[in-house]
Design an enzyme around this catalytic site. Structure first.
Site, mmCIF file in Angstrom:
data_model
loop_
_atom_site.group_PDB
_atom_site.id
_atom_site.type_symbol
_atom_site.label_atom_id
_atom_site.label_comp_id
_atom_site.label_asym_id
_atom_site.label_seq_id
_atom_site.Cartn_x
_atom_site.Cartn_y
_atom_site.Cartn_z
ATOM 1 N N THR A 156 -9.203 80.293 84.747
ATOM 2 C CA THR A 156 -10.383 79.932 83.955
ATOM 3 C C THR A 156 -11.028 81.184 83.378
ATOM 4 O O THR A 156 -11.081 82.218 84.050
ATOM 5 C CB THR A 156 -11.398 79.200 84.863
ATOM 6 O OG1 THR A 156 -10.784 78.001 85.348
ATOM 7 C CG2 THR A 156 -12.671 78.841 84.117
ATOM 8 N N GLY A 157 -11.517 81.062 82.150
ATOM 9 C CA GLY A 157 -12.229 82.195 81.545
ATOM 10 C C GLY A 157 -11.603 82.591 80.223
ATOM 11 O O GLY A 157 -10.593 82.022 79.797
ATOM 12 N N SER A 158 -12.194 83.580 79.577
ATOM 13 C CA SER A 158 -11.750 83.935 78.231
ATOM 14 C C SER A 158 -10.333 84.525 78.228
ATOM 15 O O SER A 158 -9.559 84.271 77.296
ATOM 16 C CB SER A 158 -12.738 84.921 77.592
ATOM 17 O OG SER A 158 -12.880 86.069 78.402
ATOM 18 N N ASP A 196 -4.386 84.159 85.989
ATOM 19 C CA ASP A 196 -5.846 84.067 85.875
ATOM 20 C C ASP A 196 -6.453 85.453 85.640
ATOM 21 O O ASP A 196 -5.833 86.475 85.945
ATOM 22 C CB ASP A 196 -6.420 83.455 87.171
ATOM 23 C CG ASP A 196 -7.834 82.933 86.994
ATOM 24 O OD1 ASP A 196 -8.394 83.035 85.882
ATOM 25 O OD2 ASP A 196 -8.391 82.415 87.984
ATOM 26 N N GLY A 197 -7.643 85.450 85.107
ATOM 27 C CA GLY A 197 -8.401 86.690 84.898
ATOM 28 C C GLY A 197 -9.130 87.100 86.158
ATOM 29 O O GLY A 197 -8.928 86.534 87.237
ATOM 30 N N GLY A 257 -14.943 84.479 89.876
ATOM 31 C CA GLY A 257 -15.985 83.455 89.980
ATOM 32 C C GLY A 257 -17.098 83.612 88.967
ATOM 33 O O GLY A 257 -18.066 82.849 88.987
ATOM 34 N N GLY A 258 -16.936 84.584 88.049
ATOM 35 C CA GLY A 258 -17.931 84.720 86.984
ATOM 36 C C GLY A 258 -18.091 83.417 86.212
ATOM 37 O O GLY A 258 -19.168 83.100 85.709
ATOM 38 N N GLU A 299 -9.786 78.172 91.885
ATOM 39 C CA GLU A 299 -8.925 79.337 91.609
ATOM 40 C C GLU A 299 -8.284 79.836 92.901
ATOM 41 O O GLU A 299 -7.086 80.141 92.939
ATOM 42 C CB GLU A 299 -9.761 80.463 90.969
ATOM 43 C CG GLU A 299 -10.236 80.105 89.571
ATOM 44 C CD GLU A 299 -11.205 81.107 88.964
ATOM 45 O OE1 GLU A 299 -11.367 81.087 87.750
ATOM 46 O OE2 GLU A 299 -11.808 81.898 89.709
ATOM 47 N N LYS A 359 -12.085 96.042 83.860
ATOM 48 C CA LYS A 359 -12.150 95.310 85.127
ATOM 49 C C LYS A 359 -11.597 96.110 86.313
ATOM 50 O O LYS A 359 -11.794 95.719 87.462
ATOM 51 C CB LYS A 359 -11.370 93.991 85.014
ATOM 52 C CG LYS A 359 -11.779 93.091 83.846
ATOM 53 C CD LYS A 359 -13.153 92.515 84.030
ATOM 54 C CE LYS A 359 -13.594 91.578 82.932
ATOM 55 N NZ LYS A 359 -12.952 90.287 82.890
#
Ligand code: 5RP
Length: 223
Positions: free
Chosen positions: A32-34, A85-86, A99-100, A107, A125
């Site tokens: 999940t995420g950009s 995942d990111g 978890g942002g 996840e 990151k």
């Protein structure tokens, strides 16, 4: 290069890696995420070549379905051969803060179920010590204050994330001012707190491989 372009490059490299290993019955775990969204776009091109996906959030599931990529319940699939995942932070051992986007519990479940866990991120990151990014934890709503007090005893400053209900109907506390020198120990301690569902610390199950978008190209770091 912009941060988005670095994320896109990392996602592309991970996609090429995954594509090279795919079999027709492969189930791919989707984060999940950009950055994960860039990977979803890549996956759209080979939707017919995989059995389908399991998604770590309703948002990612929606994006996958829009591209006609099948999304399965984790309970109805066998092996998840890879999870992509990111992350909000990674150290050199590929232990992560995630978890942002408030999807940390699903996840962590898919990461646990996956044979291989690929992290995709831009170079901002990568950190030497985890904890500058406030560590999210998912909590049962009625336990929020109790969990917060236990976190204070561990040296953190928990802040309730306003207007955020997770896909599981729970709340998020973001823990500020932690210098996480022993991620596995802290993850174990957080896991002992009643009412805390999941911490965003991925130390006991780190990523296996990090594709890091940098100004000089995508670097691959293995754990
Ligand atoms: C969502 C996450 C994301 O992977 C993390 O927040 C990174 O997001 P982005 O790819 O948008 O930088 O853990 O819960």
């Amino acid at each position: 290069m912009s941060q988005d372009n670095l994320k896109k490059a990392a996602a592309r490299q991970a996609f090429e890696y995954v594509e090279s290993l795919l079999e027709n019955d492969s189930i791919v775990g989707i984060g999940t995420g950009s950055t994960a969204n860039f990977f979803i776009k890549e996956l759209g091109a080979i939707a017919q070549k995989i059995e389908g996906t399991v998604a770590s959030s309703e948002e990612s599931a929606k994006r996958l379905k829009e591209l006609n990529i099948p999304v399965f319940d984790l309970n109805s699939v066998g092996e998840v051969f890879v999870y992509v995942d990111g992350a909000d932070e990674s150290n050199e051992y590929l232990q992560l803060i995630k978890g942002g986007g408030a999807a940390l519990t699903r996840e962590k479940i898919i990461a646990a179920a996956a044979t291989e866990f690929l992290c995709i991120a831009d170079e901002s990151k990568l950190v030497s010590i985890l904890g500058t990014f406030p560590l999210p934890v998912e909590v049962i709503p009625m336990a929020r204050s109790y969990v917060g007090r236990q976190i204070v005893k561990l040296g953190g400053d928990p802040v309730f994330r306003e207007n955020c209900v997770t896909d599981n109907g729970n709340h998020i506390l973001d823990i500020f001012n932690l210098e996480i020198l022993d991620p596995r120990k802290l993850e174990n301690e957080l896991n002992q707190i009643t009412g805390l569902v999941t911490s965003g610390l991925f130390a006991k199950r780190p990523a296996d491989r990090l594709f890091l978008g940098t100004a000089t190209g995508v670097k691959t770091i293995e754990s």
